[in-house]
Design an enzyme around this catalytic site. Structure first.
Site, PDB file in Angstrom:
ATOM      1  N   HIS A 111       0.859  -1.188   0.000  1.00 53.70           N
ATOM      2  CA  HIS A 111       0.000   0.000   0.000  1.00 53.70           C
ATOM      3  C   HIS A 111       0.892   1.234   0.000  1.00 53.70           C
ATOM      4  O   HIS A 111       2.051   1.177   0.441  1.00 53.70           O
ATOM      5  CB  HIS A 111      -0.880   0.027   1.242  1.00 53.70           C
ATOM      6  CG  HIS A 111      -2.027  -0.906   1.207  1.00 53.70           C
ATOM      7  ND1 HIS A 111      -3.135  -0.744   1.998  1.00 53.70           N
ATOM      8  CD2 HIS A 111      -2.260  -2.031   0.466  1.00 53.70           C
ATOM      9  CE1 HIS A 111      -4.003  -1.718   1.770  1.00 53.70           C
ATOM     10  NE2 HIS A 111      -3.485  -2.510   0.846  1.00 53.70           N
TER      11      HIS A 111
ATOM     12  N   GLU B 220       0.997   3.841   1.899  1.00 53.98           N
ATOM     13  CA  GLU B 220       1.515   4.212   3.213  1.00 53.98           C
ATOM     14  C   GLU B 220       2.675   3.328   3.637  1.00 53.98           C
ATOM     15  O   GLU B 220       3.675   3.812   4.161  1.00 53.98           O
ATOM     16  CB  GLU B 220       0.410   4.122   4.284  1.00 53.98           C
ATOM     17  CG  GLU B 220      -0.770   5.020   4.040  1.00 53.98           C
ATOM     18  CD  GLU B 220      -1.923   4.340   3.316  1.00 53.98           C
ATOM     19  OE1 GLU B 220      -3.079   4.631   3.668  1.00 53.98           O
ATOM     20  OE2 GLU B 220      -1.672   3.527   2.394  1.00 53.98           O
TER      21      GLU B 220
END
Length: 149
Positions: free
Chosen positions: A53, A55
């Site tokens: 992801h 992040e």
């Protein structure tokens, strides 16, 4: 601190993800002095990795740049509300501030579905929601509209 400036940087990464056939999520991490120390975008399809992801990609890069897993004086800017996995990574990295654009009613862990940052963990970041939210949501909607064609 100009939240819109940093969110625009994250949006540029989300557009890059879009161009690569990834769900368009981008993320930047900013240190206490206002410098972007890490960038990440969704790369799950490219890397074939659940953990890729935006992040998590940015947190990994920030830890490498810092030579430390603690990112307490940092702010994370992401175009979509973090999921439970990413919210957990944020807590574990002790990122002091989270700024996100679009709400995620399906997987959001900062209020979309639940709020992990309100639980009794030993660390709670400050959270700012909705920064350039309409622009972030529009990019996401366009991605899924094209995907369905």
């Amino acid at each position: 601190m100009d939240r819109e400036f940093y969110m625009r940087e994250a949006l540029a990464l989300a557009r890059e993800a879009f161009e690569h056939g990834e769900v368009p999520v981008g993320c930047v991490i900013v240190d206490g002095g206002g410098s972007i120390i890490a960038r990440g975008r969704n790369m799950r399809e490219e890397k074939r990795q659940t953990l890729s992801h935006a992040e998590c990609e940015a947190i990994t890069a920030a830890c490498s740049a810092r030579g430390d897993w603690r990112l307490e004086d940092c702010s994370l800017y992401v175009t979509l509300e973090p999921c439970p996995m990413c919210a957990g990574a944020i807590i574990n990295a002790r990122i002091g501030t989270v700024v996100y654009g679009a709400k995620d009613e399906n997987m959001g862990a900062c209020a979309g579905v639940l709020n992990l940052f309100e639980e009794r963990f030993g660390f709670r970041p400050a959270v700012y929601a909705g920064v350039l939210g309409d622009e972030c949501a529009a990019l996401m909607a366009e991605f899924f509209r094209r995907l369905r064609r």
